[in-house]
Motif scaffolding. Structure first.
Motif, PDB file in Angstrom:
ATOM      1  N   SER A  24       0.834  -1.191   0.000  1.00 32.10           N
ATOM      2  CA  SER A  24       0.000   0.000   0.000  1.00 32.10           C
ATOM      3  C   SER A  24       0.870   1.242   0.000  1.00 32.10           C
ATOM      4  N   LYS A  25       0.573   2.141  -0.921  1.00 33.47           N
ATOM      5  CA  LYS A  25       1.357   3.373  -1.024  1.00 33.47           C
ATOM      6  C   LYS A  25       1.290   4.163   0.260  1.00 33.47           C
ATOM      7  N   ASP A  26       0.110   4.080   0.938  1.00 37.54           N
ATOM      8  CA  ASP A  26      -0.072   4.851   2.159  1.00 37.54           C
ATOM      9  C   ASP A  26       0.751   4.295   3.307  1.00 37.54           C
ATOM     10  N   THR A  27       1.066   2.970   3.264  1.00 36.82           N
ATOM     11  CA  THR A  27       1.786   2.359   4.375  1.00 36.82           C
ATOM     12  C   THR A  27       3.259   2.087   4.037  1.00 36.82           C
ATOM     13  N   ALA A  28       3.721   2.485   2.844  1.00 32.93           N
ATOM     14  CA  ALA A  28       5.115   2.258   2.462  1.00 32.93           C
ATOM     15  C   ALA A  28       6.054   3.002   3.409  1.00 32.93           C
ATOM     16  N   GLN A  29       7.154   2.347   3.762  1.00 37.09           N
ATOM     17  CA  GLN A  29       8.127   2.962   4.660  1.00 37.09           C
ATOM     18  C   GLN A  29       8.947   4.013   3.912  1.00 37.09           C
ATOM     19  N   GLU A  30       8.965   5.228   4.438  1.00 42.47           N
ATOM     20  CA  GLU A  30       9.736   6.294   3.803  1.00 42.47           C
ATOM     21  C   GLU A  30      11.211   6.165   4.154  1.00 42.47           C
ATOM     22  N   VAL A  31      12.065   6.280   3.131  1.00 38.35           N
ATOM     23  CA  VAL A  31      13.514   6.296   3.302  1.00 38.35           C
ATOM     24  C   VAL A  31      13.979   7.708   2.958  1.00 38.35           C
ATOM     25  N   TYR A  32      14.323   8.471   3.969  1.00 37.88           N
ATOM     26  CA  TYR A  32      14.683   9.882   3.792  1.00 37.88           C
ATOM     27  C   TYR A  32      16.197  10.004   3.668  1.00 37.88           C
ATOM     28  N   PHE A  33      16.642  10.424   2.479  1.00 34.85           N
ATOM     29  CA  PHE A  33      18.064  10.553   2.175  1.00 34.85           C
ATOM     30  C   PHE A  33      18.407  12.032   2.020  1.00 34.85           C
ATOM     31  N   LEU A  34      19.343  12.529   2.855  1.00 35.66           N
ATOM     32  CA  LEU A  34      19.809  13.907   2.746  1.00 35.66           C
ATOM     33  C   LEU A  34      21.064  13.906   1.884  1.00 35.66           C
ATOM     34  N   ASN A  35      20.928  14.399   0.660  1.00 41.14           N
ATOM     35  CA  ASN A  35      21.997  14.357  -0.342  1.00 41.14           C
ATOM     36  C   ASN A  35      22.948  15.537  -0.212  1.00 41.14           C
ATOM     37  N   PHE A  36      24.237  15.261  -0.428  1.00 38.73           N
ATOM     38  CA  PHE A  36      25.299  16.258  -0.297  1.00 38.73           C
ATOM     39  C   PHE A  36      25.593  16.998  -1.598  1.00 38.73           C
ATOM     40  N   LYS A  37      25.342  16.338  -2.749  1.00 36.16           N
ATOM     41  CA  LYS A  37      25.821  16.845  -4.026  1.00 36.16           C
ATOM     42  C   LYS A  37      24.692  17.449  -4.873  1.00 36.16           C
ATOM     43  N   PRO A  38      24.596  18.781  -4.939  1.00 35.88           N
ATOM     44  CA  PRO A  38      23.556  19.416  -5.752  1.00 35.88           C
ATOM     45  C   PRO A  38      23.632  19.053  -7.226  1.00 35.88           C
ATOM     46  N   GLU A  39      24.851  18.780  -7.724  1.00 41.96           N
ATOM     47  CA  GLU A  39      25.016  18.520  -9.145  1.00 41.96           C
ATOM     48  C   GLU A  39      24.364  17.225  -9.611  1.00 41.96           C
ATOM     49  N   ILE A  40      24.039  16.312  -8.667  1.00 41.46           N
ATOM     50  CA  ILE A  40      23.370  15.075  -9.062  1.00 41.46           C
ATOM     51  C   ILE A  40      22.006  14.927  -8.388  1.00 41.46           C
ATOM     52  N   ALA A  41      21.491  16.014  -7.828  1.00 42.43           N
ATOM     53  CA  ALA A  41      20.183  15.972  -7.167  1.00 42.43           C
ATOM     54  C   ALA A  41      19.092  15.524  -8.131  1.00 42.43           C
ATOM     55  N   ALA A 341      12.820   2.505   9.507  1.00 41.21           N
ATOM     56  CA  ALA A 341      13.500   3.407   8.574  1.00 41.21           C
ATOM     57  C   ALA A 341      14.940   2.955   8.348  1.00 41.21           C
ATOM     58  N   GLN A 342      15.612   2.507   9.411  1.00 38.91           N
ATOM     59  CA  GLN A 342      16.988   2.029   9.276  1.00 38.91           C
ATOM     60  C   GLN A 342      17.051   0.794   8.385  1.00 38.91           C
ATOM     61  N   LYS A 343      16.078  -0.087   8.535  1.00 42.57           N
ATOM     62  CA  LYS A 343      16.010  -1.269   7.667  1.00 42.57           C
ATOM     63  C   LYS A 343      15.807  -0.832   6.221  1.00 42.57           C
ATOM     64  N   GLY A 344      14.909   0.149   6.015  1.00 43.98           N
ATOM     65  CA  GLY A 344      14.669   0.660   4.668  1.00 43.98           C
ATOM     66  C   GLY A 344      15.908   1.273   4.053  1.00 43.98           C
ATOM     67  N   ALA A 345      16.719   1.926   4.876  1.00 41.80           N
ATOM     68  CA  ALA A 345      17.964   2.519   4.390  1.00 41.80           C
ATOM     69  C   ALA A 345      18.900   1.442   3.860  1.00 41.80           C
ATOM     70  N   ASP A 346      18.997   0.332   4.588  1.00 45.87           N
ATOM     71  CA  ASP A 346      19.848  -0.781   4.157  1.00 45.87           C
ATOM     72  C   ASP A 346      19.321  -1.379   2.854  1.00 45.87           C
ATOM     73  N   VAL A 347      17.997  -1.509   2.765  1.00 42.44           N
ATOM     74  CA  VAL A 347      17.386  -2.040   1.546  1.00 42.44           C
ATOM     75  C   VAL A 347      17.712  -1.145   0.349  1.00 42.44           C
ATOM     76  N   PHE A 348      17.557   0.164   0.531  1.00 41.09           N
ATOM     77  CA  PHE A 348      17.824   1.089  -0.575  1.00 41.09           C
ATOM     78  C   PHE A 348      19.287   1.062  -0.998  1.00 41.09           C
ATOM     79  N   LEU A 349      20.199   1.177  -0.047  1.00 42.22           N
ATOM     80  CA  LEU A 349      21.626   1.243  -0.392  1.00 42.22           C
ATOM     81  C   LEU A 349      22.103  -0.054  -1.030  1.00 42.22           C
ATOM     82  N   THR A 350      21.599  -1.182  -0.532  1.00 45.29           N
ATOM     83  CA  THR A 350      21.958  -2.472  -1.128  1.00 45.29           C
ATOM     84  C   THR A 350      21.412  -2.571  -2.547  1.00 45.29           C
ATOM     85  N   TRP A 351      20.175  -2.116  -2.745  1.00 49.11           N
ATOM     86  CA  TRP A 351      19.572  -2.106  -4.083  1.00 49.11           C
ATOM     87  C   TRP A 351      20.370  -1.215  -5.034  1.00 49.11           C
TER      88      TRP A 351
END
Length: 452
Positions: A24-41, A341-351
């Motif tokens: 469900s889109k409403d229940t999806a876990q948000e992975v909030y990434f604060l990016n350092f590099k504006p050139e690839i935002a 959220a921490q689990k989601g971060a690992d999922v995203f970075l591994t992906w």
């Protein structure tokens, strides 16, 4: 009645399925990434996030990018909020020390398992707290078309026949000085691009070039440790190889298309444009400069002619040294974010760094040279300087010069050293004064940083 019961049963099954798979889109876990590099935002927002969300329906990636030069300030304010970024970046040991209350242990993450050389990770109190995600390299970029033209001159003063044969400072100096004498015949205004010394543009020298003396001094001080670790613990920098550093800086400024008295007004952009337009044959910079060179309006340098040489200074054994290779780019997971959220971060970075989709985005769009075992030779970015970094890293008998400039105690040291260099170039001070600034400011800034 049966039809109503059937519809009700189908709806119940559908809802149950969404709850089980987390789709469900409403229940999806948000992975909030604060990016350092504006050139690839834009790449993160328009390509990476949609691809990740499509292949991982239980999660949604939120990317926020800090404005240029404001990352530390933005990170501090965002991590204080009730919904902090779960993935954030740090620029090395100094930056990680500032985030020691936020960085989670990454030892048991799938992301950490991808790191080919585990010694590259940064630790806090014995646990892995930051993982490098992009390896970069820098050295002397040269235009091989101009170099070939030089080596074809009937009156050249050197016996070698190609730039690939340059492997020490003595040879580099002989080639450069002879090229300068033949500048008109080669159609260039000078061998080297401008040594940019305007405010905010000195980093190529007071950070990158000085890395070589830092590496050798701290390697010799404690051979059992990494030079970076030794440097971080050293309250003194003797600048043992200051004359070698001076060798290269004098070569740059004595054989340039810009007079030394004008260097204070020159920027990195000026230097890269000079190289791209064929006005010079060499410029010091890193693999990140490939897109800048090729993107200059009127660029005259073919992609296949953009190549690298190491920063030769005349230090014993430099024939076996390669490019300066390392990273300031590390990723952390916020231990103050929710476990989900921490689990989601690992999922995203591994992906991102192991899935076929993620790897293509990393190589073709983000254009990272990564340190992960999931990437093969064919996964490398296609730009010429990234390819050159890979070639130099894999040359038999050649050892890369590790990034040791992260041991520099503060930005204040860099600025003071840069100012002293400019004064030397302009003839306002002697070299001994530059060395004294480097030595005295190191101890002063180190003591401030390490005050108990």
């Amino acid at each position: 009645m049966k039809k109503t019961r059937g519809i009700a049963l189908a709806v119940a099954i559908a809802i149950s399925g969404m709850l089980v798979c987390g789709c469900s889109k409403d229940t999806a876990q948000e992975v909030y990434f604060l990016n350092f590099k504006p050139e690839i935002a834009e790449v993160y927002e328009t390509k990476v996030a949609p691809a990740f969300n499509a292949e991982n329906p239980g999660y949604t990636l939120k990317v926020v990018t800090a404005a240029s030069g404001t990352y530390e300030q933005t990170l501090k304010s965002e991590t204080a909020k009730s919904n902090p970024p779960v993935i954030f970046q740090t620029n090395g040991p100094v930056g990680l020390a500032n985030s020691k209350n936020d960085a989670a242990s990454l030892d048991n993450t799938e992301f950490y398992k991808l790191l080919a050389d585990k010694t590259m990770a940064l630790k806090l109190d014995g646990y892995v707290a930051a993982i490098p995600y992009a390896v970069e390299g820098y050295g002397i970029i040269y235009n091989d078309a101009i170099m070939r033209a030089y080596f074809a001159l009937p009156n050249k003063a050197v016996s070698i026949s190609s730039a690939e044969e340059i492997n020490n400072f003595a040879t580099l100096k002989a080639v450069v000085e002879d090229m300068q004498k033949n500048a008109d015949a080669l159609g260039i205004k000078g061998v080297f691009a401008s040594t940019s010394m305007s405010a905010g543009n000195q980093w190529r020298w007071q950070t990158h070039t000085v890395n070589v003396p830092l590496f050798y001094e701290f390697s010799e001080k404690d051979p059992s440790n990494s030079p970076l670790t030794t440097g971080l613990a050293s309250s003194t920098f003797t600048f043992k190889y200051n004359e070698n550093f001076k060798n290269l800086m004098d070569l740059y400024t004595n054989n340039s298309l810009t007079a030394k008295t004008l260097l204070g007004s020159k920027s990195v952009d000026d230097a890269m444009a000079e190289f791209a337009l064929g006005q010079c044959a060499m410029v010091q910079n890193g693999n990140w400069a490939a897109a800048q060179i090729l993107g200059v309006a009127g660029n005259k340098v073919a992609s296949e002619d953009i190549k690298f040489l190491p920063l030769y200074m005349g230090i014993p054994g430099e024939e076996n040294a390669g490019l300066c290779v390392g990273t300031e780019n590390y990723l952390c997971i916020n231990k103050n974010a929710s476990p989900e959220a921490q689990k989601g971060a690992d999922v995203f970075l591994t992906w991102l760094f192991s899935s076929e989709t993620g790897k293509k985005l990393v190589s073709n769009d983000l254009m990272f040279i990564t340190p992960f075992n999931s990437f093969k030779a064919e996964d490398l970015p296609a730009d010429p300087l990234s390819q050159q970094v890979s070639i130099w890293m894999n040359k038999p008998g050649i050892t890369s010069v590790a990034w040791t400039f992260n041991a520099i105690p503060s930005e204040e040291w860099k600025n003071a050293f840069g100012s002293a260099l400019l004064s030397y170039f302009e003839g306002k001070t002697d070299w001994a004064s530059v060395v004294k600034v480097a030595q005295d400011q190191w101890t002063s800034e180190w003591n401030i940083k390490n005050a108990k």
